[in-house]
Motif scaffolding. Structure first.
Motif, PDB file in Angstrom:
ATOM      1  N   UNK A   4      -6.117  -1.336  -6.040  1.00 14.16           N
ATOM      2  CA  UNK A   4      -4.832  -0.991  -5.431  1.00 14.16           C
ATOM      3  C   UNK A   4      -5.057  -0.709  -3.949  1.00 14.16           C
ATOM      4  N   UNK A   5      -4.243  -1.330  -3.096  1.00 11.51           N
ATOM      5  CA  UNK A   5      -4.348  -1.116  -1.656  1.00 11.51           C
ATOM      6  C   UNK A   5      -3.013  -0.573  -1.141  1.00 11.51           C
ATOM      7  N   UNK A   6      -3.070   0.601  -0.516  1.00 12.57           N
ATOM      8  CA  UNK A   6      -1.880   1.217   0.060  1.00 12.57           C
ATOM      9  C   UNK A   6      -1.599   0.566   1.410  1.00 12.57           C
ATOM     10  N   UNK A   7      -0.500  -0.195   1.492  1.00 10.74           N
ATOM     11  CA  UNK A   7      -0.235  -1.001   2.686  1.00 10.74           C
ATOM     12  C   UNK A   7       1.212  -0.855   3.156  1.00 10.74           C
ATOM     13  N   UNK A  19       5.150  -3.246  15.809  1.00  9.56           N
ATOM     14  CA  UNK A  19       6.556  -3.611  15.965  1.00  9.56           C
ATOM     15  C   UNK A  19       6.784  -5.052  15.514  1.00  9.56           C
ATOM     16  N   UNK A  20       5.699  -5.824  15.441  1.00  9.24           N
ATOM     17  CA  UNK A  20       5.777  -7.233  15.046  1.00  9.24           C
ATOM     18  C   UNK A  20       5.308  -7.432  13.609  1.00  9.24           C
ATOM     19  N   UNK A  21       4.166  -6.841  13.264  1.00 11.46           N
ATOM     20  CA  UNK A  21       3.610  -6.977  11.913  1.00 11.46           C
ATOM     21  C   UNK A  21       3.279  -5.593  11.384  1.00 11.46           C
ATOM     22  N   UNK A  22       3.197  -5.431  10.062  1.00 12.33           N
ATOM     23  CA  UNK A  22       2.763  -4.144   9.510  1.00 12.33           C
ATOM     24  C   UNK A  22       1.295  -3.919   9.817  1.00 12.33           C
ATOM     25  N   UNK A  23       0.894  -2.676   9.811  1.00 14.54           N
ATOM     26  CA  UNK A  23      -0.471  -2.306  10.174  1.00 14.54           C
ATOM     27  C   UNK A  23      -1.553  -3.087   9.421  1.00 14.54           C
ATOM     28  N   UNK A  24      -1.434  -3.304   8.103  1.00 17.90           N
ATOM     29  CA  UNK A  24      -2.486  -4.040   7.399  1.00 17.90           C
ATOM     30  C   UNK A  24      -2.670  -5.478   7.853  1.00 17.90           C
ATOM     31  N   UNK A  55       6.782  -0.655   4.789  1.00 12.42           N
ATOM     32  CA  UNK A  55       7.240  -1.098   6.102  1.00 12.42           C
ATOM     33  C   UNK A  55       6.848  -2.556   6.343  1.00 12.42           C
ATOM     34  N   UNK A  56       7.839  -3.392   6.636  1.00 14.59           N
ATOM     35  CA  UNK A  56       7.629  -4.826   6.871  1.00 14.59           C
ATOM     36  C   UNK A  56       6.869  -5.481   5.717  1.00 14.59           C
ATOM     37  N   UNK A  57       7.163  -5.032   4.510  1.00 13.73           N
ATOM     38  CA  UNK A  57       6.490  -5.590   3.346  1.00 13.73           C
ATOM     39  C   UNK A  57       6.747  -7.073   3.165  1.00 13.73           C
ATOM     40  N   UNK A  58       7.905  -7.551   3.594  1.00  7.83           N
ATOM     41  CA  UNK A  58       8.212  -8.974   3.458  1.00  7.83           C
ATOM     42  C   UNK A  58       7.255  -9.831   4.285  1.00  7.83           C
TER      43      UNK A  58
END
Length: 276
Positions: A4-7, A19-24, A55-58
């Motif tokens: 499991x990875x918390x992302x 602001x453009x991509x999620x941190x992962x 956040x920005x999961x899509x």
């Protein structure tokens, strides 16, 4: 065993990128840090991932939806709507992506993916930290201890959840989250967890690092695996620069899969018969 990875976090300290991509998906060496983390687990034989999106999961979902196409060569017949694949360099990963809510805390995200974990031991880590930790040894240690959860302890000053250890006994004596006075042994992620440990999580507002770990400590059910090798999270822009500099030097210490490939290649070369 699943990983499991918390992302799902916002990554506010990396706002230049997030602001453009999620941190992962912030890249090190042209690859998302999430990819680096997954490569570590894959190197140790774990290829079944459950990613907790928020956040920005899509954007994370789109990354994996197009992964196969980006890794291989193919011919598209537009008239017939057919694809002929010629080469596939994709990793042997099975990836389950779950929308765990944009504002859900880490414990809540973990509780939301419980249905995807079955009744077996699983690994858990954050989507923003790399290490050369030996996952096989970590899992073996966890089973030897017989605890409900094992946390990897690393050395780093301040800013993170501090672990108070009881002498040489492999159990945590106390868990305290983020104190500027802390500086010794900290929570480095890379957990191994039994499904029963998820009963310590109340709801979406629960941080895994607070009440659940504190309850496990009280029950004498949090084992501590001490890792003395490399560990680095990517919390700030400076952290990203440090990781990128190591990558650019050509020997990033967390890329154990490349080191293994190099050793195997040298061994095969030395074993090959000489041609005359």
């Amino acid at each position: 065993m699943k990983v499991v990875i918390l992302a799902g976090g916002y990554g506010t300290r990396l706002s230049e990128h997030t602001t453009v991509v999620p941190k992962p998906l912030v890249e090190i060496g042209g690859r998302p840090i999430l990819w680096h983390i997954m490569k570590l687990y894959s190197h140790h034989g774990l290829n079944d991932f459950v990613i907790c999106c928020g956040y920005k999961g899509s954007v994370i979902k789109d990354y994996f939806l197009s992964y196969f196409a980006h890794q291989g060569d193919f011919t598209i017949d537009l008239r017939r709507n057919e694809i002929e694949n010629h080469r596939n360099d994709s990793e042997p990963w099975k990836v389950t992506l779950v929308d765990t809510g944009e504002k859900t805390m880490t414990g809540g995200r973990l509780k939301r993916v419980r249905e995807h974990l079955g009744n077996s031991t699983f690994c858990l880590t954050y989507g923003d930290g790399v290490s050369d930790v030996n996952i096989r040894e970590l899992v073996t240690f966890h089973h030897q201890q017989g605890a409900l959860a094992t946390v990897t302890a690393v050395q780093l000053p301040g800013r993170f959840g501090a672990l108070n250890l009881s002498s040489d006994r492999p159990r945590a004596a106390k868990f305290r989250e983020k104190d500027v006075r802390d500086g010794q042994v900290i929570n480095g992620g890379f957990f191994v967890v039994e499904p029963e440990a998820l009963d310590t999580i109340d709801d979406d507002g629960t941080s895994w690092e607070n009440e659940p770990l504190a309850r496990l400590v009280e029950q004498d059910q949090l084992a501590v695996y001490r890792h003395h090798g490399y560990w680095q999270n990517m919390d700030t822009l400076r952290d990203k620069m440090v990781l990128q500099e190591l990558w650019d030097r050509g020997d990033p210490p967390w890329c154990v899969w490349d080191k293994a490939a190099s050793v195997a290649g040298r061994a095969a070369s030395s074993a090959a018969p000489a041609h005359t």
